[in-house]
Scaffold this active site. Sequence first.
Site, PDB file in Angstrom:
ATOM      1  N   CYS A 181      37.327  36.217  40.544  1.00  0.00           N
ATOM      2  CA  CYS A 181      36.519  35.037  40.884  1.00  0.00           C
ATOM      3  C   CYS A 181      35.321  34.924  39.946  1.00  0.00           C
ATOM      4  CB  CYS A 181      36.013  35.124  42.329  1.00  0.00           C
ATOM      5  SG  CYS A 181      37.312  35.195  43.580  1.00  0.00           S
TER       6      CYS A 181
ATOM      7  N   CYS B 187      35.093  39.768  44.631  1.00  0.00           N
ATOM      8  CA  CYS B 187      36.310  39.425  43.874  1.00  0.00           C
ATOM      9  C   CYS B 187      36.009  39.336  42.378  1.00  0.00           C
ATOM     10  CB  CYS B 187      36.881  38.108  44.402  1.00  0.00           C
ATOM     11  SG  CYS B 187      38.218  37.409  43.410  1.00  0.00           S
TER      12      CYS B 187
END
Length: 309
Positions: free
Chosen positions: A70, A67
């Site tokens: 993230c 991700c």
Amino acid sequence: MSEISPAALRGAVDLSSLRNRPASPSESTATPGVVDVVVDATDETFGQILELSRTVPVVVDLWAEWCGPCKQLSPIIEKVTRELGGRVLLAKVDVDANPQLAQSFRAQSIPMVVALIAGQPVPMFTGAVPEQQVREVFAQLLQVAAQNGVTGTLAVEETAAADAPSAPEEPELPPLHAEAFAAIEAGDYAAAIRAYEKALAENPRDEEALAGLGQVRLLDRVQGLDLQVARAAAAERPLDVQAQFDVADLDLSGGHVDDAFGRLLDLFAQLPSDERTPVRERLVELFGLIGAADPRVVSARNRLSSLLF
């Protein structure tokens, strides 16, 4: 952002199965949070971390290795947590490795950040946000915690801190990369995209710029999208490329990688050959975000090849 409330996620998050979970022998002598204010949480250890939320607010960062957003948000959360000197514990949860926690928090999109105050979930934010907003939300969290009598401080073990190896100095970012990161922190994704595109124009082999460009483009595309509205539009218009793109982007940012790939591959198969190029290009871009070696990418790429030839 509106003021956060401990009741806001009640009923939406079910942590009952994680309470009072017996620790394994290797864990029973450890007290989470006293060695460091940033810990990795697992399905097995989360019960202990949940109990610590009666002493200090626990911030739960749900993330995944693939991700991109993230990777932009997590360092900011960690930095702000450490600055608070034990007044907050950060529990990092890899949703791929800990499916029970991901299910308990109903993590439909990551990064997802939730706090716990005396065992009660408190919403913070979903998606990458600038540092200033992170600081404002943490300040709100401490206020709500104080209102609920959670005002403790965790004691970080000095010996552990002294023995810990010092982090190597990070190399200075190239100017355009630094410009892109500053724009992302400010929430100006368009400026970040321009910076990365300029970096690639100067050096087409700049893999970090290419990866950053894909990540920030995804951030820009999902900003402001509503998952339910997007799904309804995609269901009503199954051959509408943009409608399917929206849901695929939301699925990918939420960790549903196979769903995102499957949706676009199904669309590719149904479209006339002269309308397929944008879908193929989007798939290739998303493959780059997850990584060529990931088995989900390998499988999707094989299916795409079979549809092409």
